[in-house]
Design a protein around this motif. Structure first.
Motif, short mmCIF file in Angstrom:
data_model
loop_
_atom_site.label_atom_id
_atom_site.label_comp_id
_atom_site.label_asym_id
_atom_site.label_seq_id
_atom_site.Cartn_x
_atom_site.Cartn_y
_atom_site.Cartn_z
N ALA A 125 0.84 -1.20 0.00
CA ALA A 125 0.00 0.00 0.00
C ALA A 125 0.87 1.25 0.00
CB ALA A 125 -0.93 -0.01 1.20
N ALA A 126 2.18 1.06 0.18
CA ALA A 126 3.12 2.20 0.10
C ALA A 126 3.02 2.90 -1.24
CB ALA A 126 4.55 1.71 0.33
N THR A 127 2.54 2.18 -2.27
CA THR A 127 2.43 2.81 -3.60
C THR A 127 1.38 3.91 -3.59
OG1 THR A 127 0.83 1.11 -4.21
CG2 THR A 127 3.08 0.79 -4.97
N GLU A 128 0.50 3.85 -2.57
CA GLU A 128 -0.54 4.87 -2.51
C GLU A 128 0.02 6.22 -2.07
OE1 GLU A 128 -4.00 3.63 -0.30
OE2 GLU A 128 -3.81 1.66 -1.21
N LEU A 129 1.15 6.20 -1.35
CA LEU A 129 1.72 7.47 -0.89
C LEU A 129 2.17 8.33 -2.07
CD1 LEU A 129 3.65 6.32 2.31
CD2 LEU A 129 1.49 7.56 2.15
N PRO A 130 2.98 7.78 -3.01
CA PRO A 130 3.33 8.61 -4.18
C PRO A 130 2.10 9.04 -4.97
CG PRO A 130 4.76 6.68 -4.09
CD PRO A 130 3.71 6.51 -3.04
N LEU A 131 1.08 8.15 -5.06
CA LEU A 131 -0.14 8.51 -5.79
C LEU A 131 -0.84 9.68 -5.10
CD1 LEU A 131 -2.38 8.00 -7.89
CD2 LEU A 131 -3.40 6.38 -6.30
N PHE A 132 -0.96 9.58 -3.78
CA PHE A 132 -1.62 10.65 -3.02
C PHE A 132 -0.84 11.96 -3.16
CE2 PHE A 132 -2.48 12.90 1.05
CZ PHE A 132 -3.82 13.13 0.84
N ALA A 133 0.48 11.84 -3.05
CA ALA A 133 1.32 13.04 -3.18
C ALA A 133 1.17 13.66 -4.57
CB ALA A 133 2.78 12.68 -2.91
N LEU A 160 1.11 19.42 -17.64
CA LEU A 160 1.68 19.45 -16.28
C LEU A 160 3.00 18.68 -16.22
CD1 LEU A 160 -1.44 18.93 -13.98
CD2 LEU A 160 -0.12 21.01 -14.31
N ALA A 161 3.21 17.75 -17.14
CA ALA A 161 4.45 16.97 -17.11
C ALA A 161 5.67 17.88 -17.25
CB ALA A 161 4.45 15.93 -18.24
N PHE A 162 5.49 19.07 -17.87
CA PHE A 162 6.61 20.00 -18.04
C PHE A 162 6.73 20.96 -16.87
CE2 PHE A 162 5.35 19.05 -22.55
CZ PHE A 162 6.38 18.12 -22.75
N SER A 163 5.60 21.25 -16.20
CA SER A 163 5.68 22.20 -15.08
C SER A 163 5.93 21.49 -13.74
CB SER A 163 4.40 23.04 -15.00
OG SER A 163 3.27 22.22 -15.00
N ILE A 164 5.40 20.27 -13.57
CA ILE A 164 5.69 19.51 -12.33
C ILE A 164 6.15 18.09 -12.73
CG2 ILE A 164 4.37 20.74 -10.58
CD1 ILE A 164 2.00 18.92 -11.13
N PRO A 165 7.34 18.00 -13.36
CA PRO A 165 7.79 16.70 -13.87
C PRO A 165 8.00 15.65 -12.77
CG PRO A 165 9.56 18.32 -14.01
CD PRO A 165 8.32 19.06 -13.63
N LEU A 166 8.40 16.12 -11.56
CA LEU A 166 8.66 15.14 -10.50
C LEU A 166 7.37 14.47 -10.03
CD1 LEU A 166 11.38 17.06 -8.47
CD2 LEU A 166 11.72 15.13 -9.99
N ALA A 167 6.26 15.22 -10.10
CA ALA A 167 4.97 14.62 -9.75
C ALA A 167 4.60 13.56 -10.78
CB ALA A 167 3.89 15.69 -9.68
N ALA A 168 4.94 13.85 -12.05
CA ALA A 168 4.68 12.87 -13.11
C ALA A 168 5.51 11.61 -12.88
CB ALA A 168 5.00 13.47 -14.48
N ILE A 267 8.81 4.85 -1.12
CA ILE A 267 8.60 5.98 -0.21
C ILE A 267 9.70 7.02 -0.38
CG2 ILE A 267 8.55 6.64 2.23
CD1 ILE A 267 7.03 4.10 2.80
N THR A 268 10.95 6.54 -0.51
CA THR A 268 12.07 7.48 -0.66
C THR A 268 11.95 8.27 -1.95
OG1 THR A 268 13.42 5.84 0.48
CG2 THR A 268 14.60 7.64 -0.60
N LEU A 269 11.69 7.56 -3.06
CA LEU A 269 11.55 8.26 -4.34
C LEU A 269 10.36 9.22 -4.30
CD1 LEU A 269 12.28 5.30 -6.79
CD2 LEU A 269 13.58 7.42 -6.61
N GLY A 270 9.25 8.74 -3.69
CA GLY A 270 8.06 9.59 -3.58
C GLY A 270 8.35 10.85 -2.77
N ALA A 271 9.04 10.69 -1.64
CA ALA A 271 9.34 11.84 -0.78
C ALA A 271 10.25 12.82 -1.50
CB ALA A 271 9.99 11.36 0.52
N ALA A 272 11.28 12.29 -2.18
CA ALA A 272 12.22 13.16 -2.90
C ALA A 272 11.49 13.95 -3.99
CB ALA A 272 13.34 12.33 -3.52
N CYS A 273 10.61 13.26 -4.73
CA CYS A 273 9.87 13.93 -5.81
C CYS A 273 8.89 14.94 -5.23
CB CYS A 273 9.11 12.91 -6.65
SG CYS A 273 10.18 11.88 -7.64
N PHE A 274 8.27 14.63 -4.08
CA PHE A 274 7.30 15.54 -3.47
C PHE A 274 7.99 16.84 -3.05
CE2 PHE A 274 4.83 17.22 0.08
CZ PHE A 274 3.57 17.26 -0.48
N VAL A 275 9.11 16.66 -2.31
CA VAL A 275 9.84 17.85 -1.83
C VAL A 275 10.33 18.66 -3.03
CG1 VAL A 275 11.89 18.60 -0.57
CG2 VAL A 275 10.49 16.75 0.34
N GLY A 276 10.87 17.97 -4.03
CA GLY A 276 11.37 18.65 -5.23
C GLY A 276 10.27 19.44 -5.92
#
Lengths: 283, 102
Positions: A125-133, A160-168, A267-276
């Motif tokens: 269910a950790a995959t839901e964290l990047p999805l939620f973010a 949006l892929a160009f303005s928030i690529p890390l979210a993508a 989770i690590t990749l998700g957190a890094a992308c979220f903060v970025g």
């Protein structure tokens, strides 16, 4: 109603062909001829005509009901996504329920393989964290959770892929986790036979494969829609094929991760992308 | 959306027919004949050109049926023919659109 039915059948057929293509790509990367692209679809149809057996240890009627819940969940995904272009929150809910179904499907069969997969479904269910973010970041950027409004925003401001690529990238991680033979697919580790699906035979397995095909189509559709702006049919077809190619290549050359590593990586990749992404939005 | 459903269905039906026919033609446990099949090549070109360039639902459906017939063959057969068909169809598409825009 007709629109829903047409879209569900399209989602099933297109999803099946894409998953067949996924298998083919993995096979070619591994220097095997691989099955025909329609093999996944033929498998799905075949299971509906196979004899259905019910294990003595199964927890009835949950064991059967959960399969239909899975199918209903992804049909709702089609209605909220391609048909009505509704709220992203409902799609997030669909994915959350899917994880619950994965968990309960394993536990209801009574099989030790299913139970081990059920425990891993909780971890995955950790995959839901990047999805939620990713959903939160899309909301922060566009000011809306409605897919129709997000499409309009992109029509005037660019994808949006160009303005928030890390979210993508975060959302892409989810697609990767959802794809077959993914390094994050800890619930279907081959040491668990078929994981939570191990004890589901015949038409029950057919329904599971039907739902998985629809889910792949819906996830790809949502990703392309909320990150690559208003797309035409050709754009969706090319985009879905390209993403299936990329995930096929990654999965063919990447071993399955240990459950702990899988969760921590996501989770690590998700957190890094979220903060970025937050930094990118603030700057 | 109905036209896309018909395209998908015809492609799937063509693929299944192609797979069955291909297994009748080639029962060997390995790919025995890797040479270019001219008839398949023609079917593939006609199919993909119709599929890519026809705005008519019926012609498009026939195109996808033919394209699926060649593409859906037994693994190892119909690959080159499909590639040729897709390339020619894309060229025809670009030429037609270039001519229209000019």
């Amino acid at each position: 109603m007709a629109d829903i039915l047409i879209n569900v059948i399209i989602a099933f057929l297109a999803g099946s062909l894409l998953l067949g293509l996924h298998r083919k790509i993995m096979a070619r990367v591994q220097k095997r001829p691989g099955p025909p692209i329609i093999q996944h679809l033929l498998h799905s149809l075949k299971f509906f005509f196979k004899e259905t057996a019910f294990p003595k240890t199964a927890s009835m009627p949950f064991y059967i009901g959960i399969v239909f819940i899975l199918a209903v969940v992804w049909v709702v995904g089609v209605i909220v996504g391609p048909v009505t272009k509704g709220s992203l929150l409902i799609l997030f809910g669909v994915y959350a329920v899917y994880k619950i179904v994965e968990h309960n499907s394993g536990s209801s069969s009574g099989s030790p393989y299913g139970k081990a997969s059920c425990v891993r479904a909780v971890l995955s269910a950790a995959t839901e964290l990047p999805l939620f973010a990713a959903v939160v970041l899309v909301y922060l950027k566009t000011g809306s959770m409605n897919i129709g409004n997000i499409i309009s925003y992109q029509a005037s401001n660019g994808p949006l892929a160009f303005s928030i690529p890390l979210a993508a990238i975060m959302f892409f991680l989810l697609l990767l986790a959802k794809s077959p033979y993914s390094p994050f697919a800890i619930t279907k580790d081959k040491t668990l036979v078929s994981g939570f699906e191990t004890e589901h035979f015949g038409f029950l397995r057919g329904f599971i494969m039907f739902s998985e095909s629809i889910s792949w189509y819906v996830m790809l559709w949502v990703f392309l829609t909320i990150f690559f702006g208003p797309l035409g049919v050709v754009g969706y077809v090319v985009g879905m094929i390209v993403i299936t190619f990329i995930t096929g290549f990654i999965n063919a050359v990447t071993p399955l991760l240990n459950p702990n590593h899988s969760v921590m990586s996501q989770i690590t990749l998700g957190a890094a992308c979220f903060v970025g992404t937050v930094i990118m939005i603030l700057i | 959306m109905l036209n896309y459903l018909i395209y998908l269905l015809t492609f799937v039906i063509g693929s299944i027919a192609g797979l069955v026919y291909s297994y009748k033609l080639h029962g060997e446990p390995f790919v025995a004949d890797s040479s270019l099949n001219i008839l398949y090549c023609i079917i593939s070109v006609v199919g993909w050109v119709l599929a890519f360039n026809s705005s008519n639902m019926l012609l498009g459906g026939i195109g996808f049926l033919l394209a699926g017939f060649v593409m859906g063959g037994r693994p190892g057969y119909g690959r080159k023919e499909t590639a040729i068909g897709i390339v020619i169809a894309i060229i025809v598409y670009l030429v037609l659109h270039f001519m229209v825009s000019v």
